[in-house]
Structure formats: C-alpha cells, structure tokens
Enzyme design. Structure first.
Site, PDB file in Angstrom:
ATOM      1  N   ASP A 198     -11.372   4.914   7.270  1.00 54.20           N
ATOM      2  CA  ASP A 198     -11.167   4.276   5.963  1.00 54.20           C
ATOM      3  C   ASP A 198     -11.979   2.985   5.863  1.00 54.20           C
ATOM      4  O   ASP A 198     -11.501   1.977   5.351  1.00 54.20           O
ATOM      5  CB  ASP A 198      -9.679   3.997   5.742  1.00 54.20           C
ATOM      6  CG  ASP A 198      -9.356   3.744   4.265  1.00 54.20           C
ATOM      7  OD1 ASP A 198     -10.209   4.040   3.404  1.00 54.20           O
ATOM      8  OD2 ASP A 198      -8.262   3.235   3.975  1.00 54.20           O
TER       9      ASP A 198
ATOM     10  N   GLY B 170       0.823  -1.197   0.000  1.00 52.54           N
ATOM     11  CA  GLY B 170       0.000   0.000   0.000  1.00 52.54           C
ATOM     12  C   GLY B 170       0.854   1.241   0.000  1.00 52.54           C
ATOM     13  O   GLY B 170       2.047   1.204  -0.308  1.00 52.54           O
TER      14      GLY B 170
ATOM     15  N   MET C 124       1.872   3.031   2.498  1.00 50.64           N
ATOM     16  CA  MET C 124       2.818   3.167   3.599  1.00 50.64           C
ATOM     17  C   MET C 124       3.587   1.894   3.897  1.00 50.64           C
ATOM     18  O   MET C 124       4.718   1.943   4.384  1.00 50.64           O
ATOM     19  CB  MET C 124       2.082   3.616   4.866  1.00 50.64           C
ATOM     20  CG  MET C 124       2.997   4.023   6.005  1.00 50.64           C
ATOM     21  SD  MET C 124       2.139   4.744   7.413  1.00 50.64           S
ATOM     22  CE  MET C 124       1.470   3.287   8.199  1.00 50.64           C
TER      23      MET C 124
END
Length: 245
Positions: A160, A30, A32
C-alpha cells in the site's frame, strides 16, 4: 469475552487512558483502526508524545482483524530504520488492542504536494521529490530485507505504498507508515487467497491489481507510480471507476 471487548471499545475518547498512555486527540480513522495523538507518562516527570493505533470498536470482537493487527505489530517491530515509523509498544486495555508508534510531526506527501503547487496543482519540485523518494526507497528496502530469528527472509511487501502512507517530517525526513495490509511469510492473519486485491488502485502494480502473487518489486512499482504522480501531475493510469483503471 470478545463480545464484551467490542462494547467496551466505545469508551475510547480524548482523556481516556490506555495503560500508561493518555489519549489526547483522535487524528484519523481508517478501515480497520483509529489513530490517536497520546502522551506517554513515566516516573520522575518523564513524558513524550506518541501515536497510538487502536482497532475500531465495531471490529474489536473480530478474531480476523485482531490477528491482522497483531501481525502488523510483529512485522513492523522488526524493521529498525530511520525511514520507517518505529513501533514502540503493543498492549491491550479492557479488550482494546493498541499499537504505540513514534509520533511523526509532519504531513502526508499528498498534502505536501498541495502546499508546493497551490490550488489544483499536484507537482513537487524535482529536488524535493527526489530527496523524499530516496528516503522512501531506503525505508522500503529495509522492510524487504528483514528476516526471522533463524535468518530466513520474511518476504515483507508493504502493498500500500502511496502518497497517503509516506509522511514527510517538518525537519525533512520522510518515513513509510501503515504496514496494516503488508504481506509477510509468517503473518498468521493474512488472507492468501488468489484474487484478493488490497491497496490503492492508482498506485498498484499490475500483478497486485490482478490478484496474483506479489513480491518486493510490487512496492518498487508503487514507489515509482507515486513519483510519477508528482512529476507529471497525474497518476500513471486512471479511469472513471476502479475496475477500468
């Protein structure tokens, strides 16, 4: 020291070892971090499969990202609920921070929808969807209710909630995952700037999209938008580009 950590992070690959965990396969990557399938080994032949999240090599020297990563571990480790992915351990190896979580043998809700509806379909039978969303709401409520050691509410907001972060296990249990951008009262690494937007636009509550203050109702909206997506076959609001949405 941090610069050396960034260069060392490049050694991560299947077959490498982080403390007592052997990396088997990189599952996803992803913005990060990376997610790995790994095996934990112990004494007397003990072993089990776990999931390991590591910071991306290019971000390993960034103090801000390290802070966010450590904050995620602190927040999620307090949530003990069958419908939230459990954090098992936190470690650092050769400058690489890693978070060990339970391995969930299943698929994200968006992939489940594809299996249910076939090509081009985005709906899920109401009974199945209802069962999934009950699990999701229970997990989110547990996160919203956690407090610190003094009993003060932490005010956790996932921010999220979307089909990608809801994992449906092959045994039928759904778990909320990825609190990487969660808001909480004691998070040291979070950006509290007004106007900062984090999350997926299609499932985002109005106040979050406008960069205003958020609370647990923001997650309730996103859960509702997710359910709408698979009942109606489309997201509540959509346009050609994010700002218009």
């Amino acid at each position: 020291m941090l610069v050396r950590a960034a260069s060392n992070a490049a050694w991560l690959a299947p077959g490498c070892r982080l403390d007592r965990y052997d990396l088997l396969l990189q599952v996803a990557e992803g913005g990060m971090g990376s997610l790995w399938l790994a095996r934990q080994e112990g004494k007397h032949g003990f072993d089990r499969i776990v999931a390991i999240k590591t910071i991306l090599p290019k971000l390993a020297s960034d103090a801000g990202f390290r802070g966010m990563f450590l904050d995620e571990a602190r927040v999620v480790s307090r949530i003990e609920h069958p419908h939230v992915a459990q954090v098992l351990d936190l470690g650092e190896e050769r400058g690489v921070l890693f978070l060990v979580m339970e391995w969930i043998d299943g698929e994200a809700l968006n992939k489940v929808a594809g299996a249910c509806g076939g090509e081009g379909e985005a709906t899920i039978p109401v009974g199945i969807l209802g069962r999934v969303m009950v699990d999701v709401c229970e997990g989110l409520h547990a996160a919203h209710e956690i407090s610190d050691d003094d009993g003060l509410p932490l005010g956790v907001v996932h921010r999220d909630v979307s089909p990608h972060n809801l994992l449906v296990g092959f045994r039928g249990t759904t778990k909320v995952v990825d609190f990487g951008i969660a808001k909480a009262r004691n998070r040291m690494g979070q950006d509290t700037s007004v106007g900062l937007v984090k999350g997926k636009i299609a499932y985002m509550a109005p106040e979050q999209a406008m960069g205003a203050e958020v609370d647990r109702r923001t997650d309730v909206w996103s859960a509702g938008a997710t359910m709408y997506r698979f009942l109606a076959g489309r997201v509540p609001y959509a346009a050609s580009e994010p700002v218009a949405t």
